[in-house]
Design an enzyme around this catalytic site. Structure first.
Site, PDB file in Angstrom:
ATOM      1  N   HIS A 271       0.928  -1.392  -0.023  1.00  0.00           N
ATOM      2  CA  HIS A 271       0.020   0.094   0.062  1.00  0.00           C
ATOM      3  C   HIS A 271       0.919   1.317  -0.046  1.00  0.00           C
ATOM      4  O   HIS A 271       0.779   2.034  -0.922  1.00  0.00           O
ATOM      5  CB  HIS A 271      -0.897   0.087   1.136  1.00  0.00           C
ATOM      6  CG  HIS A 271      -1.726   1.234   1.280  1.00  0.00           C
ATOM      7  ND1 HIS A 271      -3.143   1.109   0.763  1.00  0.00           N
ATOM      8  CD2 HIS A 271      -1.670   2.416   1.753  1.00  0.00           C
ATOM      9  CE1 HIS A 271      -3.828   2.116   1.048  1.00  0.00           C
ATOM     10  NE2 HIS A 271      -2.737   3.124   1.492  1.00  0.00           N
ATOM     11  N   GLU A 272       1.623   1.568   0.991  1.00  0.00           N
ATOM     12  CA  GLU A 272       2.624   2.586   1.138  1.00  0.00           C
ATOM     13  C   GLU A 272       3.501   2.546  -0.210  1.00  0.00           C
ATOM     14  O   GLU A 272       3.886   3.744  -0.474  1.00  0.00           O
ATOM     15  CB  GLU A 272       3.203   2.601   2.139  1.00  0.00           C
ATOM     16  CG  GLU A 272       2.576   2.459   3.479  1.00  0.00           C
ATOM     17  CD  GLU A 272       1.492   3.358   3.645  1.00  0.00           C
ATOM     18  OE1 GLU A 272       1.645   4.541   3.131  1.00  0.00           O
ATOM     19  OE2 GLU A 272       0.414   3.133   4.200  1.00  0.00           O
ATOM     20  N   HIS A 275       1.735   4.567  -2.838  1.00  0.00           N
ATOM     21  CA  HIS A 275       1.877   6.052  -2.465  1.00  0.00           C
ATOM     22  C   HIS A 275       3.249   6.688  -3.161  1.00  0.00           C
ATOM     23  O   HIS A 275       3.341   7.489  -3.761  1.00  0.00           O
ATOM     24  CB  HIS A 275       1.632   6.328  -1.041  1.00  0.00           C
ATOM     25  CG  HIS A 275       0.209   6.355  -0.702  1.00  0.00           C
ATOM     26  ND1 HIS A 275      -0.743   7.137  -1.107  1.00  0.00           N
ATOM     27  CD2 HIS A 275      -0.425   5.559   0.468  1.00  0.00           C
ATOM     28  CE1 HIS A 275      -1.968   6.859  -0.556  1.00  0.00           C
ATOM     29  NE2 HIS A 275      -1.646   5.739   0.310  1.00  0.00           N
ATOM     30  N   GLU A 301      -4.906   7.672  -3.106  1.00  0.00           N
ATOM     31  CA  GLU A 301      -5.183   6.566  -2.744  1.00  0.00           C
ATOM     32  C   GLU A 301      -5.375   5.276  -3.822  1.00  0.00           C
ATOM     33  O   GLU A 301      -5.189   4.278  -3.337  1.00  0.00           O
ATOM     34  CB  GLU A 301      -6.426   6.800  -1.787  1.00  0.00           C
ATOM     35  CG  GLU A 301      -7.024   5.814  -0.837  1.00  0.00           C
ATOM     36  CD  GLU A 301      -5.780   5.376   0.247  1.00  0.00           C
ATOM     37  OE1 GLU A 301      -4.939   6.500   0.261  1.00  0.00           O
ATOM     38  OE2 GLU A 301      -5.976   4.426   0.904  1.00  0.00           O
TER      39      GLU A 301
HETATM   40 ZN    ZN Z   1      -3.349   5.246   1.820  1.00  0.00          ZN
END
Ligand code: ZN
Length: 509
Positions: A271-272, A275, A301
């Site tokens: 997830h990170e 980003h 996101e």
């Molecule tokens: Zn996030």
């Protein structure tokens, strides 16, 4: 950001000023990063002072009259340029940022800090005690701040518009409501069908013994293998994982490690990474300026969800990579297989807790918050009636009655600040991710074949071309249309969810 001073002298001068502001804001960000990752507890008091001073400095530089005059000059200079011209975009983005900072009276900024500062510990205590009544007066004050804030930003129809626009430039409450209405109409029956007819999935293999040093080594290799550039990145440890970037050459992430749950390390890292890899992919020409960022919270996101879910929770990903995972954790996974692992990481949780929710029901948790935030701001819902409204909507949307307010209305930290309008960007991110994904698959056959072999390389290169390199140049809605050929809708996500969870649960959805 470098602009030709011979062609655009005023805008180049503005960019130079913004570069200094970027330096100071990055240094302030680094203090915050360090606080979450490295700082000894004894540093806390001095750090609070350091960060307050830095944030005053950033505010002073942002609201400086000389900068404002430069901005007016630059606006005149770029007038008539196409909206996707980087110089015009720089002026647009700066105008928004500066106006937002200038429109808030000092007294409001002080009260906001005080009220939020008191609301946070009150929320921690109320959650521990499962006592909504103790948090209610703080929440009422935060809602009042939200209304006041909307007034300063200004709006035409709905105070929520003003707040939403801070996170998702140009989005309106009415648009998001239309999307979410359609989304819940599609997802509620899918979630119900899985609850009632899906064969139970045992995700016990995720909760075995996973030595933390092995998780750290694995996560690093996983991040590298999906394309996270570790020469321009760093993986730290933090209680609440986040990504933080200080320019495209330094985009960091954090992860947390649980010895008896491997999901946080794997999917938190992915997830990170999404980003951080978004910002690693911005155009080098935008360096030291406000365009070297994601287009919006929702777009940001979308990239983290793409890496976490569309890539990291796909069947192909684990069919290709399960052997590696097994080799990293032989005692936990010796008797497991790729299919079982794939199903375990896609189990529809039916949890009352948002952060424990799966890819499918997560959106319904957001729909609920979006509805309740608006009702609170409009004054249609009294704070005292919030827990009952929360529980009622949980049953309608998810079929779950939270056993307590701790696992219900008190679960999120977000409402200790007037950051109303932020929650919807989580679900918008899922919708954007699915629509971009569908466009990428249609545009390049290598996207699907790479993914089937466990690699997001072709997908990420398509996203780099159509999303990442543009940074903040386009408004989020325009970027989506430009990349996918149509405005944001729910069809791509719903189609994806039906196929995915039909496969996971052996159901025709
Ligand atoms: Zn996030």
């Amino acid at each position: 950001m470098k602009l030709d001073a011979a062609v655009l002298p005023r805008t180049a001068a503005l960019a130079e000023r913004l570069a200094e502001l970027h330096d100071v804001a990055s240094a302030a960000g680094l203090l915050a990063w360090d606080r979450e990752t490295n700082m000894p507890p004894g540093g806390s008091e001095a750090r609070i002072a350091q960060m307050a001073t830095m944030s005053r400095l950033v505010h002073r530089m942002t609201t400086d009259d000389a900068l404002y005059a430069l901005l007016d000059d630059a606006a005149a200079e770029v007038a008539g340029r196409a909206p996707d011209d980087p110089a015009a975009a720089l002026v647009r983005v700066t105008r928004r940022h500066v106006d937002d900072a200038r429109c808030l009276p000092e007294d409001f900024v002080r009260r906001r800090a005080e009220i939020s500062g008191r609301a946070h510990p009150a929320w921690v205590q109320a959650r521990a005690d499962d006592d909504f009544g103790a948090f209610a007066p703080h929440l009422a004050a935060v809602v009042e701040l939200g209304r006041e804030l909307a007034g300063y930003y200004g709006y035409a129809d709905d105070p929520y518009d003003a707040l939403l626009d801070r996170f998702e430039e140009g989005a309106t409450t009415a648009q998001v409501r239309a999307l979410f209405d359609e989304l819940q109409a599609a997802l509620v029956p899918i979630a119900r069908a899985i609850r009632e007819e899906g064969r139970p999935i045992d995700d016990g293999i995720l909760h075995r013994d996973y030595p933390v040093p092995a998780q750290q080594a694995y996560a690093r290799e996983l991040a590298r293998s999906v394309g996270y550039d570790l020469d321009r990145g760093h993986i730290g440890t933090a209680v609440h994982p986040f990504a933080a970037s200080f320019g495209r050459g330094d985009c960091r992430i954090t992860t947390r490690w649980y010895p008896n749950f491997v999901g946080a390390a794997i999917f938190g890292t992915l997830h990170e990474c999404g980003h951080a890899m978004y910002e690693q992919g911005t155009d080098p020409a935008f360096a030291r300026g406000p365009l070297a960022r994601g287009a919006s919270s929702g777009l940001h996101e979308s990239q983290s969800r793409t890496m976490e879910n569309l890539v990291g929770r796909s069947r192909g990903f684990w069919e290709a990579r399960f052997g590696n995972l097994q080799a990293a954790f032989p005692s936990a996974l010796g008797d497991a297989d790729a299919d079982g692992f794939y199903r375990a990481v896609n189990k529809v949780q039916g949890s009352p807790i948002r952060v424990e929710a799966d890819e499918l029901t997560y959106n319904l948790h957001i729909v609920l918050r979006f509805e309740l935030e608006q009702a609170l701001l409009r004054g249609d819902l009294a704070v005292a009636d919030l827990p009952a409204a929360w529980n009622e909507r949980m049953v309608a949307l998810l079929g779950i009655a939270p056993p307590s307010d701790r696992e219900g209305v008190l679960q999120d930290v977000h409402w200790t600040r007037p950051s109303f309008g932020y929650f919807p960007t989580y679900a918008l991110g899922n919708l954007i991710a699915a629509q971009l994904f569908q466009a990428a698959v249609a545009a390049d056959p290598a996207v699907a074949s790479d993914l089937a072999a466990g690699s997001p390389a072709a997908l990420w290169s398509w996203l780099g071309e159509h999303v990442h390199r543009h940074g903040k140049v386009y408004r989020p809605a325009d970027l989506v249309v430009r990349a996918t050929g149509r405005p944001l809708g729910v069809e791509s996500f719903v189609r994806y969810a039906r196929a995915k969870f039909g496969d996971v649960y052996d159901l025709a959805l």
